[in-house]
Design a protein around this motif. Structure first.
Motif, PDB file in Angstrom:
ATOM      1  N   TRP A 119       0.822  -1.207   0.000  1.00  5.07           N
ATOM      2  CA  TRP A 119       0.000   0.000   0.000  1.00  5.07           C
ATOM      3  C   TRP A 119       0.857   1.258   0.000  1.00  5.07           C
ATOM      4  O   TRP A 119       2.035   1.231   0.323  1.00  5.07           O
ATOM      5  CB  TRP A 119      -0.935   0.012   1.198  1.00  5.07           C
ATOM      6  N   SER A 120       0.204   2.358  -0.352  1.00  2.73           N
ATOM      7  CA  SER A 120       0.848   3.677  -0.348  1.00  2.73           C
ATOM      8  C   SER A 120       0.525   4.376   0.968  1.00  2.73           C
ATOM      9  O   SER A 120      -0.381   3.958   1.691  1.00  2.73           O
ATOM     10  CB  SER A 120       0.321   4.517  -1.515  1.00  2.73           C
ATOM     11  N   PRO A 121       1.211   5.479   1.269  1.00  4.37           N
ATOM     12  CA  PRO A 121       0.782   6.324   2.390  1.00  4.37           C
ATOM     13  C   PRO A 121      -0.596   6.913   2.076  1.00  4.37           C
ATOM     14  O   PRO A 121      -1.017   6.957   0.922  1.00  4.37           O
ATOM     15  CB  PRO A 121       1.832   7.439   2.431  1.00  4.37           C
ATOM     16  N   TYR A 122      -1.295   7.361   3.101  1.00  4.15           N
ATOM     17  CA  TYR A 122      -2.584   7.996   2.858  1.00  4.15           C
ATOM     18  C   TYR A 122      -2.412   9.493   2.648  1.00  4.15           C
ATOM     19  O   TYR A 122      -1.427  10.093   3.065  1.00  4.15           O
ATOM     20  CB  TYR A 122      -3.588   7.718   3.983  1.00  4.15           C
ATOM     21  N   ILE A 123      -3.387  10.081   1.939  1.00  2.00           N
ATOM     22  CA  ILE A 123      -3.448  11.533   1.720  1.00  2.00           C
ATOM     23  C   ILE A 123      -4.670  12.053   2.473  1.00  2.00           C
ATOM     24  O   ILE A 123      -5.797  11.640   2.187  1.00  2.00           O
ATOM     25  CB  ILE A 123      -3.594  11.886   0.225  1.00  2.00           C
ATOM     26  N   ARG A 124      -4.448  12.917   3.437  1.00  2.00           N
ATOM     27  CA  ARG A 124      -5.557  13.548   4.166  1.00  2.00           C
ATOM     28  C   ARG A 124      -6.219  14.562   3.238  1.00  2.00           C
ATOM     29  O   ARG A 124      -5.554  15.395   2.623  1.00  2.00           O
ATOM     30  CB  ARG A 124      -5.043  14.248   5.428  1.00  2.00           C
ATOM     31  N   LEU A 125      -7.552  14.499   3.143  1.00  3.44           N
ATOM     32  CA  LEU A 125      -8.284  15.365   2.230  1.00  3.44           C
ATOM     33  C   LEU A 125      -8.971  16.507   2.971  1.00  3.44           C
ATOM     34  O   LEU A 125      -9.465  16.331   4.082  1.00  3.44           O
ATOM     35  CB  LEU A 125      -9.343  14.568   1.462  1.00  3.44           C
ATOM     36  N   ALA A 126      -9.033  17.649   2.328  1.00  2.46           N
ATOM     37  CA  ALA A 126      -9.768  18.791   2.874  1.00  2.46           C
ATOM     38  C   ALA A 126     -11.271  18.578   2.688  1.00  2.46           C
ATOM     39  O   ALA A 126     -12.070  19.018   3.500  1.00  2.46           O
ATOM     40  CB  ALA A 126      -9.325  20.086   2.196  1.00  2.46           C
ATOM     41  N   ASN A 127     -11.644  17.875   1.606  1.00  3.80           N
ATOM     42  CA  ASN A 127     -13.048  17.648   1.276  1.00  3.80           C
ATOM     43  C   ASN A 127     -13.248  16.155   1.006  1.00  3.80           C
ATOM     44  O   ASN A 127     -12.694  15.620   0.048  1.00  3.80           O
ATOM     45  CB  ASN A 127     -13.428  18.468   0.045  1.00  3.80           C
ATOM     46  N   SER A 128     -14.045  15.494   1.821  1.00  2.00           N
ATOM     47  CA  SER A 128     -14.244  14.049   1.661  1.00  2.00           C
ATOM     48  C   SER A 128     -14.917  13.693   0.337  1.00  2.00           C
ATOM     49  O   SER A 128     -14.910  12.534  -0.070  1.00  2.00           O
ATOM     50  CB  SER A 128     -15.071  13.485   2.819  1.00  2.00           C
ATOM     51  N   GLN A 129     -15.487  14.661  -0.360  1.00  2.00           N
ATOM     52  CA  GLN A 129     -16.138  14.424  -1.654  1.00  2.00           C
ATOM     53  C   GLN A 129     -15.178  14.583  -2.837  1.00  2.00           C
ATOM     54  O   GLN A 129     -15.576  14.389  -3.989  1.00  2.00           O
ATOM     55  CB  GLN A 129     -17.332  15.379  -1.826  1.00  2.00           C
ATOM     56  N   SER A 130     -13.930  14.944  -2.583  1.00  2.00           N
ATOM     57  CA  SER A 130     -12.953  15.111  -3.669  1.00  2.00           C
ATOM     58  C   SER A 130     -12.703  13.782  -4.373  1.00  2.00           C
ATOM     59  O   SER A 130     -12.657  12.727  -3.735  1.00  2.00           O
ATOM     60  CB  SER A 130     -11.621  15.629  -3.118  1.00  2.00           C
ATOM     61  N   THR A 131     -12.531  13.849  -5.672  1.00  2.00           N
ATOM     62  CA  THR A 131     -12.186  12.652  -6.443  1.00  2.00           C
ATOM     63  C   THR A 131     -10.748  12.266  -6.133  1.00  2.00           C
ATOM     64  O   THR A 131      -9.858  13.112  -6.076  1.00  2.00           O
ATOM     65  CB  THR A 131     -12.342  12.920  -7.949  1.00  2.00           C
ATOM     66  N   ALA A 132     -10.536  10.979  -5.925  1.00  2.00           N
ATOM     67  CA  ALA A 132      -9.189  10.440  -5.721  1.00  2.00           C
ATOM     68  C   ALA A 132      -8.958   9.371  -6.779  1.00  2.00           C
ATOM     69  O   ALA A 132      -9.891   8.681  -7.202  1.00  2.00           O
ATOM     70  CB  ALA A 132      -9.045   9.859  -4.327  1.00  2.00           C
ATOM     71  N   CYS A 133      -7.717   9.241  -7.221  1.00  2.00           N
ATOM     72  CA  CYS A 133      -7.348   8.233  -8.209  1.00  2.00           C
ATOM     73  C   CYS A 133      -6.155   7.436  -7.707  1.00  2.00           C
ATOM     74  O   CYS A 133      -5.296   7.974  -7.008  1.00  2.00           O
ATOM     75  CB  CYS A 133      -6.982   8.880  -9.541  1.00  2.00           C
ATOM     76  N   ALA A 134      -6.109   6.164  -8.070  1.00  2.00           N
ATOM     77  CA  ALA A 134      -4.984   5.300  -7.738  1.00  2.00           C
ATOM     78  C   ALA A 134      -4.548   4.585  -9.008  1.00  2.00           C
ATOM     79  O   ALA A 134      -5.372   4.266  -9.869  1.00  2.00           O
ATOM     80  CB  ALA A 134      -5.382   4.289  -6.671  1.00  2.00           C
ATOM     81  N   GLN A 135      -3.244   4.354  -9.109  1.00  2.00           N
ATOM     82  CA  GLN A 135      -2.694   3.664 -10.268  1.00  2.00           C
ATOM     83  C   GLN A 135      -1.587   2.738  -9.792  1.00  2.00           C
ATOM     84  O   GLN A 135      -0.853   3.056  -8.859  1.00  2.00           O
ATOM     85  CB  GLN A 135      -2.155   4.667 -11.281  1.00  2.00           C
ATOM     86  N   VAL A 136      -1.467   1.564 -10.441  1.00  2.00           N
ATOM     87  CA  VAL A 136      -0.432   0.598 -10.094  1.00  2.00           C
ATOM     88  C   VAL A 136       0.255   0.092 -11.354  1.00  2.00           C
ATOM     89  O   VAL A 136      -0.370  -0.026 -12.412  1.00  2.00           O
ATOM     90  CB  VAL A 136      -0.997  -0.603  -9.295  1.00  2.00           C
ATOM     91  N   TRP A 137       1.541  -0.199 -11.194  1.00  2.00           N
ATOM     92  CA  TRP A 137       2.343  -0.883 -12.206  1.00  2.00           C
ATOM     93  C   TRP A 137       2.997  -2.051 -11.489  1.00  2.00           C
ATOM     94  O   TRP A 137       3.775  -1.846 -10.549  1.00  2.00           O
ATOM     95  CB  TRP A 137       3.414   0.031 -12.791  1.00  2.00           C
ATOM     96  N   ALA A 138       2.681  -3.271 -11.901  1.00  2.00           N
ATOM     97  CA  ALA A 138       3.265  -4.472 -11.313  1.00  2.00           C
ATOM     98  C   ALA A 138       4.180  -5.101 -12.353  1.00  2.00           C
ATOM     99  O   ALA A 138       3.722  -5.470 -13.441  1.00  2.00           O
ATOM    100  CB  ALA A 138       2.162  -5.439 -10.897  1.00  2.00           C
TER     101      ALA A 138
END
Length: 156
Positions: A119-138
């Motif tokens: 897993w990655s570290p977490y990002i604390r958000l100012a707005n819980s409704q903000s869009t978040a994206c995740a990407q992986v390369w294995a």
């Protein structure tokens, strides 16, 4: 004398190969901290990671998860690699981004029979409704003759 040196090389090589089979966390960057400190995490979106060569073509070999916790008020990415598909070490590079910030991790893992996750570290958000994206390369040879990369991306 040469046989003794060869025997020593085999023993040392065997010990070193056993050490490299242990999952190791390589590097983290960005973010606000370790998500294992976040209570009651949930998976908000997933994307399959599929094999692209050999006997793994089209086979789901793992999953990218975009995770959230109200206690940390943040998102992170988690990669789950299924076990039993191949015996080789996999380089897992992942990034989570939201609100103009990113965090990521590079791990070297060996799924083995039981599978594994990173897993990655977490990002604390100012707005819980903000869009978040995740990407992986294995990246690995995934039990084939060629080293290659499989990936996934998800947003929510």
């Amino acid at each position: 004398m040469k046989l003794r040196a060869l025997g020593t090389a085999i023993v040392v090589g065997g010990v070193l190969s056993g050490v490299s089979a242990v999952p190791a966390h390589a590097t983290d960057w960005g973010g606000n901290g370790d998500p294992s400190t976040c209570a009651s995490p949930i998976t908000v979106a997933t994307a399959g990671i599929y094999g692209s060569r050999g006997n793994l073509i089209g086979k789901k070999i793992g999953e990218l998860q975009l995770r959230w916790s109200w206690s940390c008020h943040g998102n992170w990415s988690r990669v789950v690699l299924y076990g039993g598909n191949y015996p080789n070490t996999v380089t897992v590079e992942q990034v989570v981004s939201s609100e103009g910030r990113s965090a990521g991790a590079t791990d070297y893992v060996t799924p083995g029979a039981a599978g594994t996750s990173a897993w990655s570290p977490y990002i604390r958000l100012a707005n819980s409704q903000s869009t978040a994206c995740a990407q992986v390369w294995a990246s690995s040879d995934f039990g084939t003759l060629n080293f290659h990369t499989n990936g996934a991306r998800v947003c929510a």
